[in-house]
Enzyme design. Sequence first.
Site, PDB file in Angstrom:
ATOM      1  N   CYS A   2      28.505   7.382 -11.865  1.00  0.00           N
ATOM      2  CA  CYS A   2      28.094   6.109 -11.272  1.00  0.00           C
ATOM      3  C   CYS A   2      27.771   5.064 -12.339  1.00  0.00           C
ATOM      4  CB  CYS A   2      26.857   6.315 -10.421  1.00  0.00           C
ATOM      5  SG  CYS A   2      27.081   7.537  -9.133  1.00  0.00           S
ATOM      6  N   ARG A  28      34.480   5.499 -16.532  1.00  0.00           N
ATOM      7  CA  ARG A  28      33.545   6.620 -16.380  1.00  0.00           C
ATOM      8  C   ARG A  28      33.888   7.485 -15.172  1.00  0.00           C
ATOM      9  NH1 ARG A  28      28.437   5.106 -18.995  1.00  0.00           N
ATOM     10  NH2 ARG A  28      27.295   6.308 -17.475  1.00  0.00           N
ATOM     11  N   TRP A  77      30.141   7.754  -7.767  1.00  0.00           N
ATOM     12  CA  TRP A  77      30.815   9.043  -7.883  1.00  0.00           C
ATOM     13  C   TRP A  77      30.061   9.959  -6.933  1.00  0.00           C
ATOM     14  CZ3 TRP A  77      29.708  14.069  -9.627  1.00  0.00           C
ATOM     15  CH2 TRP A  77      30.817  14.853  -9.969  1.00  0.00           C
ATOM     16  N   ASN A 103      21.879   5.335  -9.585  1.00  0.00           N
ATOM     17  CA  ASN A 103      22.563   6.435 -10.270  1.00  0.00           C
ATOM     18  C   ASN A 103      21.589   7.598 -10.291  1.00  0.00           C
ATOM     19  OD1 ASN A 103      24.545   4.634 -10.855  1.00  0.00           O
ATOM     20  ND2 ASN A 103      24.239   4.638 -13.072  1.00  0.00           N
ATOM     21  N   GLY A 104      22.067   8.794 -10.029  1.00  0.00           N
ATOM     22  CA  GLY A 104      21.187   9.963 -10.088  1.00  0.00           C
ATOM     23  C   GLY A 104      21.054  10.633  -8.734  1.00  0.00           C
ATOM     24  N   GLU A 485      38.614  25.031 -26.479  1.00  0.00           N
ATOM     25  CA  GLU A 485      38.780  23.598 -26.274  1.00  0.00           C
ATOM     26  C   GLU A 485      40.186  23.279 -25.758  1.00  0.00           C
ATOM     27  OE1 GLU A 485      37.226  21.007 -25.882  1.00  0.00           O
ATOM     28  OE2 GLU A 485      38.585  19.378 -26.387  1.00  0.00           O
ATOM     29  N   LYS A 489      41.088  21.383 -22.268  1.00  0.00           N
ATOM     30  CA  LYS A 489      41.890  20.151 -22.217  1.00  0.00           C
ATOM     31  C   LYS A 489      43.029  20.294 -21.228  1.00  0.00           C
ATOM     32  CE  LYS A 489      40.124  17.899 -23.733  1.00  0.00           C
ATOM     33  NZ  LYS A 489      38.900  17.459 -24.356  1.00  0.00           N
ATOM     34  N   GLU A 492      41.671  20.430 -17.516  1.00  0.00           N
ATOM     35  CA  GLU A 492      41.042  19.237 -16.940  1.00  0.00           C
ATOM     36  C   GLU A 492      42.019  18.104 -16.637  1.00  0.00           C
ATOM     37  OE1 GLU A 492      37.991  17.059 -19.109  1.00  0.00           O
ATOM     38  OE2 GLU A 492      38.910  17.628 -20.997  1.00  0.00           O
ATOM     39  N   HIS A 508      40.771  44.252 -24.263  1.00  0.00           N
ATOM     40  CA  HIS A 508      39.598  44.608 -23.461  1.00  0.00           C
ATOM     41  C   HIS A 508      39.672  44.014 -22.051  1.00  0.00           C
ATOM     42  CE1 HIS A 508      37.807  46.393 -26.989  1.00  0.00           C
ATOM     43  NE2 HIS A 508      38.168  45.313 -27.668  1.00  0.00           N
ATOM     44  N   LYS A 607      33.355  10.598 -16.672  1.00  0.00           N
ATOM     45  CA  LYS A 607      33.254  10.560 -18.132  1.00  0.00           C
ATOM     46  C   LYS A 607      31.856  10.923 -18.608  1.00  0.00           C
ATOM     47  CE  LYS A 607      34.621   9.799 -22.321  1.00  0.00           C
ATOM     48  NZ  LYS A 607      35.370  10.920 -22.925  1.00  0.00           N
TER      49      LYS A 607
END
Length: 612
Positions: A2, A28, A77, A103-104, A485, A489, A492, A508, A607
């Site tokens: 947000c 974002r 969001w 926001n929150g 990583e 990538k 996502e 294993h 973001k």
Amino acid sequence: MCGIVGYVGQKQVGSEVVIEGLRALEYRGYDSAGIAFLRSDKTLCLEKAVGRVQNLEGQLEQIDDTKATAAIGHTRWATHGAPTVGNAHPHYNADRSIAVTHNGIIENYLELKQELEAAGYEFVSETDTEVIPHLIEFHTNRSKTFISGLEKAISRLRGAYALAIVTTKTPDTIYAARLSSPLVLGIAKSAAYIASDPMAITSHTKDVVYLNDYELAAVHKDGSYDIRDYKRAQTVNRKAERLEHNHASGELGNYEHFMLKEMHEIPDTIRAATQGRIRPDSNTVKLGGLESVADQLRFIDRIVIVACGTSYYAGLVGEYLIEEIAGIPVEVQLASEFKYRNEPFSRGTALLAISQSGETADTIAALKKVENYGVLRLGVVNAVGSTIARMTDSGVYCHAGPEQAVASTKAFVAQVSVLTLIALHLSGGNSPLYKPILHELEHLPAKAESILAQAKDIEKLAHKYKDARDFLFIGRNYGYPCALEGALKLKEISYIHAEAYAAGEMKHGPLAMIDENFPTLAIATDSPLLEKTISNIQEIKARKGLVLAIATEGNKDIKRLVSDAFYIPGSLEQTQPILIALVEMLFAYYVAIANGHNVDRPRNLAKSVTVE
Ligand code: M6R
């Protein structure tokens, strides 16, 4: 996630300022947007739209009078309730005299909602936020002044919030309040602004006042402001500070996507993170940010790194670096786990938080957890002036500049570069690796450039593997966090299921998944453990698995073994992660593009993750 923007001023430009600010925050990630502005007749006009800010702008164009001396806006969001017009912010009270963006998450919203419903208030959305305008109305109706009622209302909220409030009752003033969610005031000569990220307002002013937890600010149209700490019931005198750095949102230029642009900025990112900090003439590292805590650092016998997502993986690279170069034990923890763990924590332990945005709620919570432990709190942060940058005792900025694509690229590289410098700094020059790494850091930008020059080859590989439903990433030692990583990538932005394993773990369990439809990206660059990785690749080949290897230039043998290989320039094992990560980013990017995905704004992601 947000975003909030607010304006109050002498000029009737509120709607334009807010829309421009919301556009700057688009990167974002959000699913709907809205605005509330005060018309000259002192009525509040509210417009909301699902989807892009552009849709909201289209709606505003249909309105005759959008001139406003006060306005607040929001990009949402979704957390509580689907992304619909009804759930989009601003939310308002029954007579539409108070509008709020938030926001929150309000944790006690159900309790407050029941109480307000019992008092006759009606709710029209599924959000937690809607309790706020009603609660403000309830308390301001029972208080002498609007601000005293507002303070009472806000004191009742639990959870996390950054709020911007506009009301017909005080047309020359808008309000801001925060708890565990970032908020900044922008101060100008005859206007004042509110924003959840300075990027939204720096085209208007660079003079900002960061709000702290439990602070309520009234900002006035002449550019003045009053701040009150409502927990301690006292006035706060805080002067505006000047943002020296460039928060400009950055343009796409000739690039198709921000992610591509940001990957192409990686050579300069390495330079920006290291230049001025490496003294090649004297072979030393100078980290100004750590000078003030030099005495405390001498007594550190353990470092706990806390971070999320890509920053966590950068932290894992940091663990290998600091342990090998400086000989200090390091533990890397996911911030979301760390904050709830009951572990012994001695004063000799330093907590190091890594964050691109500096606003990640879990990482902030991890820092808060140790607030009273008397331990040193350090930061490796990209966003200058962000909450984490301000709440740590000391730290080193990444200087990667704004990163707009949701998938972190140059920030990871900057974080690893800075962690390398921190490892060298902590070693006090006593490691045999000290000089070779210093030297290699200077050559890395050119090596990254040579990888970027071969992006077409990576694109071809991406086309070959684009239809895979699953992908395995393996690596050993420094290659292991790179595998993690790389898998993040790919998943996502391409939505392909990707898992990462330490290559030694294959036998294993994960080996059971391998068949001709389950390809593996193997990090097989030069390292003392390369032969062992080769054995793991053999095991995959024996199960008909396709292997795409990232290898070091000159290794011809590997080409004969694997299905495909991409070569990176030779580098030290300790500095290879930067080059390996760049190849993985480009690979994920081209796979996602080939599959028609929105690489800059992948589905479901934001973001800056400012809620738990
Ligand atoms: O801003 P931060 O570095 O604290 O963010 C942490 C993660 O949310 C972030 O790295 C996320 O995993 C990225 N989307 C990864 O590309």
